[in-house]
Design an enzyme around this catalytic site. Structure first.
Site, PDB file in Angstrom:
ATOM      1  N   SER A  19      92.367  48.356 -36.087  1.00  0.00           N
ATOM      2  CA  SER A  19      93.486  48.863 -35.277  1.00  0.00           C
ATOM      3  C   SER A  19      93.023  49.254 -33.873  1.00  0.00           C
ATOM      4  O   SER A  19      93.586  50.145 -33.238  1.00  0.00           O
ATOM      5  CB  SER A  19      94.144  50.060 -35.975  1.00  0.00           C
ATOM      6  OG  SER A  19      93.178  51.065 -36.225  1.00  0.00           O
ATOM      7  N   GLU A 181      79.129  58.061 -17.624  1.00  0.00           N
ATOM      8  CA  GLU A 181      80.299  58.948 -17.681  1.00  0.00           C
ATOM      9  C   GLU A 181      79.956  60.276 -18.345  1.00  0.00           C
ATOM     10  O   GLU A 181      80.339  61.355 -17.867  1.00  0.00           O
ATOM     11  CB  GLU A 181      81.433  58.257 -18.447  1.00  0.00           C
ATOM     12  CG  GLU A 181      82.074  57.146 -17.623  1.00  0.00           C
ATOM     13  CD  GLU A 181      82.951  56.187 -18.442  1.00  0.00           C
ATOM     14  OE1 GLU A 181      83.658  55.388 -17.825  1.00  0.00           O
ATOM     15  OE2 GLU A 181      82.920  56.217 -19.681  1.00  0.00           O
TER      16      GLU A 181
HETATM   17  C1  LIG Z   1      82.647  55.187 -25.390  1.00  0.00           C
HETATM   18  C2  LIG Z   1      83.223  53.845 -25.018  1.00  0.00           C
HETATM   19  C3  LIG Z   1      83.729  53.645 -23.744  1.00  0.00           C
HETATM   20  C4  LIG Z   1      84.275  52.420 -23.382  1.00  0.00           C
HETATM   21  N1  LIG Z   1      84.791  52.260 -22.115  1.00  0.00           N
HETATM   22  C5  LIG Z   1      85.384  51.096 -21.789  1.00  0.00           C
HETATM   23  C6  LIG Z   1      86.014  50.928 -20.511  1.00  0.00           C
HETATM   24  O1  LIG Z   1      85.995  51.835 -19.674  1.00  0.00           O
HETATM   25  N2  LIG Z   1      86.642  49.751 -20.243  1.00  0.00           N
HETATM   26  C7  LIG Z   1      86.679  48.735 -21.168  1.00  0.00           C
HETATM   27  O2  LIG Z   1      87.283  47.701 -20.881  1.00  0.00           O
HETATM   28  N3  LIG Z   1      86.100  48.857 -22.358  1.00  0.00           N
HETATM   29  C8  LIG Z   1      85.453  50.003 -22.706  1.00  0.00           C
HETATM   30  N4  LIG Z   1      84.868  50.145 -23.932  1.00  0.00           N
HETATM   31  C9  LIG Z   1      84.861  48.982 -24.840  1.00  0.00           C
HETATM   32  C10 LIG Z   1      86.192  48.826 -25.545  1.00  0.00           C
HETATM   33  O3  LIG Z   1      86.597  50.046 -26.081  1.00  0.00           O
HETATM   34  C11 LIG Z   1      86.002  47.766 -26.620  1.00  0.00           C
HETATM   35  O4  LIG Z   1      85.653  46.564 -25.990  1.00  0.00           O
HETATM   36  C12 LIG Z   1      87.272  47.562 -27.420  1.00  0.00           C
HETATM   37  O5  LIG Z   1      87.632  48.756 -28.075  1.00  0.00           O
HETATM   38  C13 LIG Z   1      87.078  46.455 -28.442  1.00  0.00           C
HETATM   39  O6  LIG Z   1      88.240  46.340 -29.220  1.00  0.00           O
HETATM   40  P1  LIG Z   1      88.149  45.797 -30.706  1.00  0.00           P
HETATM   41  O7  LIG Z   1      89.545  45.748 -31.203  1.00  0.00           O
HETATM   42  O8  LIG Z   1      87.337  44.572 -30.755  1.00  0.00           O
HETATM   43  O9  LIG Z   1      87.297  46.886 -31.513  1.00  0.00           O
HETATM   44  P2  LIG Z   1      87.554  48.432 -31.699  1.00  0.00           P
HETATM   45  O10 LIG Z   1      88.417  48.997 -30.645  1.00  0.00           O
HETATM   46  O11 LIG Z   1      86.198  49.014 -31.895  1.00  0.00           O
HETATM   47  O12 LIG Z   1      88.370  48.521 -33.061  1.00  0.00           O
HETATM   48  C14 LIG Z   1      87.805  48.208 -34.303  1.00  0.00           C
HETATM   49  C15 LIG Z   1      88.781  48.615 -35.375  1.00  0.00           C
HETATM   50  O13 LIG Z   1      88.353  48.076 -36.610  1.00  0.00           O
HETATM   51  C16 LIG Z   1      88.400  49.071 -37.614  1.00  0.00           C
HETATM   52  N5  LIG Z   1      87.404  48.687 -38.625  1.00  0.00           N
HETATM   53  C17 LIG Z   1      86.076  48.523 -38.459  1.00  0.00           C
HETATM   54  N6  LIG Z   1      85.512  48.084 -39.599  1.00  0.00           N
HETATM   55  C18 LIG Z   1      86.516  47.965 -40.508  1.00  0.00           C
HETATM   56  C19 LIG Z   1      86.582  47.551 -41.861  1.00  0.00           C
HETATM   57  N7  LIG Z   1      85.501  47.144 -42.531  1.00  0.00           N
HETATM   58  N8  LIG Z   1      87.778  47.565 -42.490  1.00  0.00           N
HETATM   59  C20 LIG Z   1      88.896  47.963 -41.830  1.00  0.00           C
HETATM   60  N9  LIG Z   1      88.892  48.353 -40.544  1.00  0.00           N
HETATM   61  C21 LIG Z   1      87.727  48.347 -39.893  1.00  0.00           C
HETATM   62  C22 LIG Z   1      88.105  50.356 -36.862  1.00  0.00           C
HETATM   63  O14 LIG Z   1      88.549  51.482 -37.581  1.00  0.00           O
HETATM   64  C23 LIG Z   1      88.893  50.109 -35.588  1.00  0.00           C
HETATM   65  O15 LIG Z   1      90.242  50.430 -35.780  1.00  0.00           O
HETATM   66  C24 LIG Z   1      84.308  51.356 -24.325  1.00  0.00           C
HETATM   67  C25 LIG Z   1      83.792  51.557 -25.602  1.00  0.00           C
HETATM   68  C26 LIG Z   1      83.253  52.786 -25.950  1.00  0.00           C
HETATM   69  C27 LIG Z   1      82.706  53.001 -27.343  1.00  0.00           C
END
Ligand SMILES: Cc1cc2nc3c(=O)[nH]c(=O)nc-3n(C[C@H](O)[C@H](O)[C@H](O)COP(=O)(O)OP(=O)(O)OC[C@H]3O[C@@H](n4cnc5c(N)ncnc54)[C@H](O)[C@@H]3O)c2cc1C
Length: 476
Positions: A19, A181
């Protein structure tokens, strides 16, 4: 439990795992499609990770950056939200098995979008996590807030200068955007918010040390922006140490190896780890089960040009979990990947194309940015690179735009006004002892078989969404 009806009697079902940005935007783009969507995530919220550091440093509360996914998707009539940790994906029978408490749920899919992101990596030194939490989850941010504020409290009561110095030294490992940050915000917290609030110590004496194994701050953003960020941090009193590899972390501090091979100690009670990431374990599982798909060193799935895995055109991997050359692990990569996957599914259901006719995923680089302190950020848009107040304003507006929900935006603007214009105050300075010790207590409890059995007898089994998470995400 099983979520299933025969294919003949139901609509095409898209299962989305995760999510975060990837999972949520996949659902958004499938809202009006002629499909049923099942979103499965091990966390009940959509976490806006870019603002986690503001929760850790007392500016925002968790509610502002992590609305309940169920509420966000309330108006998506075709979408069901399920809480659970996915532990198995069966590509042959097209099912996903998720786990919550002591229940398994099997959900069948026609199309699958996997967006489970990354977790903290300690590069094989998982024991570092005991003393240096990462910055990936709400738990991490709250634990960190309590550790930072707790260190000042301990310093106020320290009996020797040596102890006081240790409690007043804050080490941030990794000078990427998160490290920059955090270091900036800890310095501001000490210099502005806490100034004048203690009687035995002056919080402005706090040392904030930013350690980086490479030779530059914000290295991927290039020397110009890295230089701007470094100078700004140094002006705020942050000590930046480059070419400094952390080789050990314990309760009292860190051991650092310098470029010349010599090692030294930094005594510090409060440490933060923002040095590396490791992909969700589902990436490796998918690669092993689809013939010929590989993962990169961080465990990210090396996807096909249409973001699928080999031999399974109905299984998309998006966001931080996918490895695509030129696509950074940033929110935009996840949003654009999820949008692309949803569009392919819709086009094929509408008979407009077949999987073979898909155009490859193309990433549009909208730029990247990082804040350094209030009123100061660095920004890269195309060939344009600049820092300072304008970059900070752009950062502010963009982050507000991508925050989910009007309520979150209004409350966040209010908190920012209080924090940035009001001078010293921060609205979210609460911290409890539990936030510091709960993770360690859970890890100890589940690490100890006897205690673990007692707890399992009481609870059923290890709660997937909370207790499993700390050890899991540190498995890197
Ligand atoms: C501290 C921090 C600061 C950041 N700052 C920036 C920024 O300024 N600008 C920017 O563009 N990006 C930034 N990022 C990066 C950005 O947040 C990520 O690139 C983005 O969140 C990736 O989205 P995603 O959906 O791939 O993964 P995520 O957002 O990590 O979501 C993963 C989801 O999968 C779920 N999940 C994981 N494993 C399982 C499982 N086995 N079963 C069910 N659910 C599961 C988790 O609960 C979560 O809901 C930052 C990241 C961090 C950690």
């Amino acid at each position: 439990m099983s979520i299933e009806t025969t294919v003949a009697t139901r609509r095409h079902r898209v299962v989305v795992i995760g999510s975060g940005f990837g999972g949520l935007f996949a659902c958004k783009h499938l809202k009006n499609a002629d499909v049923d969507v099942v979103l499965i995530s091990k966390t009940s919220t959509h976490l806006f990770q870019p603002l986690l550091y503001q929760v850790a440093t007392g500016i925002l509360s968790t509610g502002e950056i992590a609305p309940a996914t169920r509420l966000v998707l309330r108006k998506h009539r075709n979408t069901q939200v399920i809480l659970g940790e996915v532990r198995d994906i069966d590509l042959v029978n097209r099912t996903v098995t998720s786990h919550l408490l002591n229940d398994d749920t099997v959900t069948s899919f026609d199309s699958l979008i996997v967006a489970t992101g990354t977790q903290q990596s300690y590069f094989g030194n998982d024991h570092f996590s005991t003393y240096a939490p990462g910055m990936k989850t709400i738990d991490d941010a709250l634990e960190l807030r309590a550790r930072i504020l707790g260190s000042f409290e301990e310093a106020e009561l320290a009996k020797t200068q040596e102890m006081r110095d240790r409690f007043m030294t804050f080490v941030v490992v990794g000078a990427g955007p998160t490290g920059v940050e955090l270091a900036g915000q800890i310095a501001e917290l000490a210099d502005h918010t806490l100034e004048g609030t203690f009687r035995n110590i002056d919080p402005r004496d706090a040392r904030v040390i930013l350690l980086e194994g490479a030779d530059a701050v914000l290295k991927p953003m290039g020397p110009k922006l890295g230089g701007i960020a470094q100078r700004r941090l140094e002006k705020m009193g942050v000590e930046i140490q480059l070419d400094a590899m952390v080789t050990d972390v314990d309760a009292r501090g860190v051991t650092v190896k310098d470029k010349d091979g010599s090692t030294r100690r930094i005594e510090a009670a409060c440490k933060v780890w923002s040095a590396g990431v490791q992909a969700s374990e589902l990436g490796r599982m998918l690669a092993e089960r689809s013939e010929g798909t590989e993962v990169d060193r961080a465990g990210r799935v090396i996807v096909e040009p249409d973001l699928t895995i080999k031999g399974h055109p109905n299984v998309f991997v998006v966001g931080d979990l996918m490895a695509v050359p030129g696509v950074p692990g940033q929110a935009q990569g996840a949003i654009q990947g999820a949008t692309y996957a949803a569009k392919q599914i819709k086009a094929e259901l509408a008979g407009k194309q077949t999987p073979e006719q898909r155009k490859p995923f193309h990433y549009f680089n909208k730029g990247s940015m990082a804040t350094v302190s209030r009123f100061s950020a660095v920004c890269q848009i195309g060939k344009l690179e600049f820092g300072g107040f304008l970059a900070w304003l752009i950062w502010l507006v963009l982050h507000l735009y991508y925050l989910i929900g009007y309520r979150s935006r209004i409350v966040t603007v209010f908190q920012w006004l209080v924090t940035f214009l009001g001078g010293r105050n921060r609205g979210q300075m609460a911290a409890t002892e539990q936030w510091v010790f709960a993770r360690l207590a859970l890890e100890a409890m589940y690490g100890n078989e006897e205690d673990g059995r007692e707890v399992q007898a009481e609870l059923g089994e290890k709660p997937a969404a909370s207790a499993k998470q700390p050890s899991d995400r540190r498995a890197g």
